[in-house]
Design a protein around this motif. Structure first.
Motif, mmCIF file in Angstrom:
data_model
loop_
_atom_site.group_PDB
_atom_site.id
_atom_site.type_symbol
_atom_site.label_atom_id
_atom_site.label_comp_id
_atom_site.label_asym_id
_atom_site.label_seq_id
_atom_site.Cartn_x
_atom_site.Cartn_y
_atom_site.Cartn_z
ATOM 1 N N PRO A 4 0.794 -1.232 0.000
ATOM 2 C CA PRO A 4 0.000 0.000 0.000
ATOM 3 C C PRO A 4 0.823 1.277 0.000
ATOM 4 O O PRO A 4 0.316 2.339 -0.390
ATOM 5 C CB PRO A 4 -0.816 -0.116 1.295
ATOM 6 N N ASP A 5 2.098 1.201 0.415
ATOM 7 C CA ASP A 5 2.911 2.411 0.517
ATOM 8 C C ASP A 5 3.958 2.511 -0.582
ATOM 9 O O ASP A 5 4.898 3.297 -0.482
ATOM 10 C CB ASP A 5 3.590 2.480 1.881
ATOM 11 N N VAL A 6 3.810 1.715 -1.645
ATOM 12 C CA VAL A 6 4.778 1.718 -2.747
ATOM 13 C C VAL A 6 4.047 1.911 -4.071
ATOM 14 O O VAL A 6 2.997 1.304 -4.302
ATOM 15 C CB VAL A 6 5.596 0.406 -2.785
ATOM 16 N N ALA A 7 4.599 2.742 -4.945
ATOM 17 C CA ALA A 7 4.040 2.942 -6.282
ATOM 18 C C ALA A 7 5.153 2.808 -7.310
ATOM 19 O O ALA A 7 6.189 3.478 -7.202
ATOM 20 C CB ALA A 7 3.401 4.323 -6.391
ATOM 21 N N VAL A 8 4.977 1.935 -8.296
ATOM 22 C CA VAL A 8 5.934 1.796 -9.391
ATOM 23 C C VAL A 8 5.630 2.877 -10.414
ATOM 24 O O VAL A 8 4.547 2.910 -10.995
ATOM 25 C CB VAL A 8 5.841 0.399 -10.036
ATOM 26 N N VAL A 9 6.582 3.788 -10.628
ATOM 27 C CA VAL A 9 6.326 4.947 -11.482
ATOM 28 C C VAL A 9 6.938 4.805 -12.871
ATOM 29 O O VAL A 9 6.680 5.635 -13.752
ATOM 30 C CB VAL A 9 6.840 6.243 -10.823
#
Length: 237
Positions: free
Chosen positions: A28-33
Protein backbone atom coordinates in the motif's frame (compact mmCIF):
# COMPACT_ATOMS: atom_id res chain seq x y z
CA UNK A 1 -2.71 9.27 3.40
CA UNK A 2 1.09 9.01 3.34
CA UNK A 3 2.63 9.70 -0.05
CA UNK A 4 3.72 6.33 -1.50
CA UNK A 5 7.37 5.53 -2.14
CA UNK A 6 8.00 6.10 -5.84
CA UNK A 7 9.99 3.22 -7.36
CA UNK A 8 11.67 2.86 -10.76
CA UNK A 9 12.36 -0.70 -12.01
CA UNK A 10 15.51 -1.23 -14.11
CA UNK A 11 16.22 -4.67 -15.59
CA UNK A 12 16.83 -5.91 -19.12
CA UNK A 13 14.45 -8.84 -18.63
CA UNK A 14 10.80 -7.90 -19.00
CA UNK A 15 9.54 -10.85 -16.94
CA UNK A 16 11.73 -9.87 -14.00
CA UNK A 17 10.40 -6.31 -14.13
CA UNK A 18 6.87 -7.70 -14.24
CA UNK A 19 7.55 -9.88 -11.20
CA UNK A 20 8.90 -6.95 -9.21
CA UNK A 21 5.95 -4.79 -10.28
CA UNK A 22 3.44 -7.41 -9.09
CA UNK A 23 5.19 -7.70 -5.73
CA UNK A 24 5.51 -3.98 -5.17
CA UNK A 25 2.07 -2.96 -6.37
CA UNK A 26 0.62 -5.20 -3.65
CA UNK A 27 2.24 -2.91 -1.06
CA UNK A 28 0.00 0.00 0.00
CA UNK A 29 2.91 2.41 0.52
CA UNK A 30 4.78 1.72 -2.75
CA UNK A 31 4.04 2.94 -6.28
CA UNK A 32 5.93 1.80 -9.39
CA UNK A 33 6.33 4.95 -11.48
CA UNK A 34 8.34 3.60 -14.40
CA UNK A 35 10.51 0.91 -15.97
CA UNK A 36 13.74 0.79 -17.95
CA UNK A 37 15.51 -2.00 -19.82
CA UNK A 38 19.10 -0.66 -19.70
CA UNK A 39 21.24 1.97 -18.05
CA UNK A 40 20.62 4.66 -20.66
CA UNK A 41 16.85 4.27 -20.29
CA UNK A 42 17.25 4.29 -16.51
CA UNK A 43 19.00 7.67 -16.54
CA UNK A 44 16.25 9.16 -18.71
CA UNK A 45 13.49 7.55 -16.64
CA UNK A 46 14.98 8.87 -13.39
CA UNK A 47 14.93 12.38 -14.82
CA UNK A 48 11.35 11.97 -16.07
CA UNK A 49 9.78 10.30 -13.01
CA UNK A 50 11.87 11.53 -10.04
CA UNK A 51 11.70 8.19 -8.19
CA UNK A 52 12.51 7.91 -4.50
CA UNK A 53 14.13 4.50 -5.01
CA UNK A 54 15.55 2.80 -8.10
CA UNK A 55 15.77 -1.00 -8.24
CA UNK A 56 18.81 -1.42 -10.46
CA UNK A 57 20.14 -4.50 -12.26
CA UNK A 58 23.89 -4.53 -12.95
CA UNK A 59 24.49 -6.54 -16.13
CA UNK A 60 22.54 -4.87 -18.93
CA UNK A 61 23.15 -3.97 -22.60
CA UNK A 62 24.90 -0.73 -23.49
CA UNK A 63 25.20 1.11 -20.15
CA UNK A 64 25.41 -1.17 -17.12
CA UNK A 65 23.82 -0.61 -13.75
CA UNK A 66 26.96 0.69 -12.04
CA UNK A 67 27.47 3.46 -14.63
CA UNK A 68 23.75 4.28 -14.55
CA UNK A 69 23.83 4.46 -10.76
CA UNK A 70 26.72 6.91 -10.87
CA UNK A 71 24.84 9.17 -13.32
CA UNK A 72 21.55 9.03 -11.43
CA UNK A 73 23.07 9.73 -8.01
CA UNK A 74 25.09 12.64 -9.39
CA UNK A 75 22.06 14.22 -11.08
CA UNK A 76 19.45 13.36 -8.42
CA UNK A 77 21.02 13.27 -4.94
CA UNK A 78 17.68 12.54 -3.25
CA UNK A 79 17.11 9.38 -5.31
CA UNK A 80 18.37 6.20 -3.65
CA UNK A 81 19.58 3.19 -5.66
CA UNK A 82 19.11 -0.43 -4.57
CA UNK A 83 21.21 -2.83 -6.63
CA UNK A 84 19.54 -6.17 -7.38
CA UNK A 85 21.62 -8.86 -9.05
CA UNK A 86 21.97 -12.61 -9.43
CA UNK A 87 25.76 -12.27 -9.17
CA UNK A 88 26.99 -12.62 -5.59
CA UNK A 89 30.42 -11.19 -6.39
CA UNK A 90 32.46 -8.72 -4.38
CA UNK A 91 33.49 -6.53 -7.29
CA UNK A 92 29.86 -5.75 -8.07
CA UNK A 93 29.07 -4.82 -4.46
CA UNK A 94 32.12 -2.57 -4.20
CA UNK A 95 31.52 -1.04 -7.62
CA UNK A 96 27.87 -0.34 -6.87
CA UNK A 97 28.57 1.24 -3.49
CA UNK A 98 31.41 3.36 -4.86
CA UNK A 99 29.09 4.50 -7.65
CA UNK A 100 26.62 5.79 -5.08
CA UNK A 101 24.22 2.91 -4.44
CA UNK A 102 22.80 2.75 -0.93
CA UNK A 103 21.87 -0.93 -0.99
CA UNK A 104 22.84 -4.26 -2.53
CA UNK A 105 20.54 -7.30 -2.62
CA UNK A 106 20.52 -10.57 -4.51
CA UNK A 107 17.51 -11.34 -6.67
CA UNK A 108 16.72 -14.43 -4.61
CA UNK A 109 15.98 -12.23 -1.58
CA UNK A 110 12.66 -12.87 0.15
CA UNK A 111 9.75 -10.57 -0.66
CA UNK A 112 9.87 -9.19 2.88
CA UNK A 113 13.60 -8.42 2.51
CA UNK A 114 12.99 -6.51 -0.72
CA UNK A 115 10.16 -4.39 0.64
CA UNK A 116 12.04 -3.77 3.91
CA UNK A 117 15.09 -2.65 1.93
CA UNK A 118 13.04 -0.21 -0.16
CA UNK A 119 11.52 1.31 2.97
CA UNK A 120 14.94 1.48 4.64
CA UNK A 121 16.47 3.36 1.70
CA UNK A 122 13.50 5.72 1.61
CA UNK A 123 14.04 6.48 5.32
CA UNK A 124 17.66 7.33 4.59
CA UNK A 125 19.19 4.08 5.82
CA UNK A 126 21.32 1.72 3.75
CA UNK A 127 21.29 -2.08 3.41
CA UNK A 128 23.54 -4.89 2.24
CA UNK A 129 22.76 -8.52 1.57
CA UNK A 130 24.08 -10.52 4.56
CA UNK A 131 25.95 -12.86 2.21
CA UNK A 132 27.98 -9.92 0.88
CA UNK A 133 28.77 -8.22 4.19
CA UNK A 134 31.52 -10.42 5.60
CA UNK A 135 33.52 -10.70 2.37
CA UNK A 136 33.15 -6.99 1.67
CA UNK A 137 34.68 -6.13 5.05
CA UNK A 138 37.50 -8.62 4.46
CA UNK A 139 38.31 -6.98 1.13
CA UNK A 140 38.23 -3.49 2.63
CA UNK A 141 40.75 -4.54 5.27
CA UNK A 142 42.89 -6.45 2.77
CA UNK A 143 43.34 -3.39 0.55
CA UNK A 144 45.95 -0.73 1.44
CA UNK A 145 44.35 2.29 3.16
CA UNK A 146 45.71 4.51 0.37
CA UNK A 147 43.39 2.69 -2.08
CA UNK A 148 40.34 4.29 -0.51
CA UNK A 149 38.53 6.64 -2.87
CA UNK A 150 38.06 10.25 -1.74
CA UNK A 151 41.16 9.99 0.47
CA UNK A 152 44.92 10.27 0.10
CA UNK A 153 47.34 7.96 1.85
CA UNK A 154 47.99 10.56 4.54
CA UNK A 155 44.39 11.70 5.07
CA UNK A 156 42.14 10.84 7.96
CA UNK A 157 38.38 11.30 7.50
CA UNK A 158 38.04 12.34 11.14
CA UNK A 159 40.42 15.33 11.02
CA UNK A 160 37.62 17.86 10.54
CA UNK A 161 35.48 16.33 13.28
CA UNK A 162 35.21 17.64 16.81
CA UNK A 163 36.04 15.20 19.60
CA UNK A 164 32.33 14.48 20.16
CA UNK A 165 31.66 14.07 16.42
CA UNK A 166 34.54 11.61 16.20
CA UNK A 167 32.98 9.60 19.03
CA UNK A 168 29.71 9.54 17.07
CA UNK A 169 31.50 8.53 13.87
CA UNK A 170 33.21 5.59 15.58
CA UNK A 171 29.87 4.56 17.11
CA UNK A 172 28.26 4.61 13.65
CA UNK A 173 31.17 2.54 12.34
CA UNK A 174 30.56 0.03 15.13
CA UNK A 175 27.03 -0.51 13.83
CA UNK A 176 25.13 1.47 16.48
CA UNK A 177 21.84 3.16 15.66
CA UNK A 178 20.90 6.58 17.05
CA UNK A 179 19.26 5.20 20.19
CA UNK A 180 22.29 3.05 20.95
CA UNK A 181 24.67 5.95 20.37
CA UNK A 182 22.60 8.11 22.72
CA UNK A 183 22.88 5.52 25.49
CA UNK A 184 26.58 4.90 24.80
CA UNK A 185 27.55 8.59 24.86
CA UNK A 186 24.92 9.78 27.38
CA UNK A 187 23.27 12.12 24.88
CA UNK A 188 19.68 12.71 23.80
CA UNK A 189 18.57 11.11 20.53
CA UNK A 190 17.88 14.54 19.05
CA UNK A 191 21.45 15.60 19.83
CA UNK A 192 22.78 12.39 18.30
CA UNK A 193 20.72 12.99 15.17
CA UNK A 194 22.28 16.45 14.82
CA UNK A 195 25.79 15.06 15.31
CA UNK A 196 25.21 12.26 12.79
CA UNK A 197 24.12 14.76 10.14
CA UNK A 198 27.22 16.88 10.75
CA UNK A 199 29.51 13.85 10.69
CA UNK A 200 28.15 12.58 7.38
CA UNK A 201 28.52 16.05 5.89
CA UNK A 202 32.10 16.55 7.06
CA UNK A 203 33.35 13.14 5.94
CA UNK A 204 31.31 13.47 2.72
CA UNK A 205 29.50 10.17 3.21
CA UNK A 206 26.20 9.65 1.40
CA UNK A 207 24.70 7.66 4.29
CA UNK A 208 25.56 5.48 7.26
CA UNK A 209 26.75 2.49 5.24
CA UNK A 210 29.26 4.66 3.39
CA UNK A 211 30.46 6.06 6.72
CA UNK A 212 31.06 2.49 7.94
CA UNK A 213 32.91 1.58 4.73
CA UNK A 214 35.10 4.67 5.11
CA UNK A 215 35.91 3.74 8.72
CA UNK A 216 36.85 0.20 7.67
CA UNK A 217 39.04 1.46 4.82
CA UNK A 218 40.96 3.67 7.22
CA UNK A 219 41.24 0.89 9.84
CA UNK A 220 39.33 2.96 12.42
CA UNK A 221 37.30 -0.05 13.55
CA UNK A 222 38.01 -3.74 13.92
CA UNK A 223 37.33 -6.00 10.93
CA UNK A 224 34.91 -8.03 13.05
CA UNK A 225 32.43 -5.14 13.14
CA UNK A 226 29.61 -5.81 10.61
CA UNK A 227 28.17 -3.46 8.05
CA UNK A 228 24.41 -2.74 8.26
CA UNK A 229 22.36 -5.59 6.79
CA UNK A 230 18.80 -5.99 5.56
CA UNK A 231 16.41 -5.67 8.46
CA UNK A 232 18.47 -3.16 10.49
CA UNK A 233 16.15 -0.51 11.84
CA UNK A 234 18.66 2.28 12.40
CA UNK A 235 16.91 5.66 12.54
CA UNK A 236 17.76 8.08 9.80
CA UNK A 237 20.40 10.77 10.43
Amino acid sequence: MTTPIRVLLVDDQELIRLGFRLVLEAEPDVAVVGEAADGDEAVRAAAAHAPDVVLMDIRMPRTDGIAATRSIVAAHPRTRVLILTTFDLDEYALGALDAGASGFLLKDAQRSELTAAIRALHRGDAVLAPSVTRRLIDRLHAAPPAAAPHASSASDPTTELTERERDVFIAIAQGMNNAEIARHLFLSESTVKTHVGRVLGKIRARDRVHAVILAHRHRLVDASVPLPSVGDESPTP
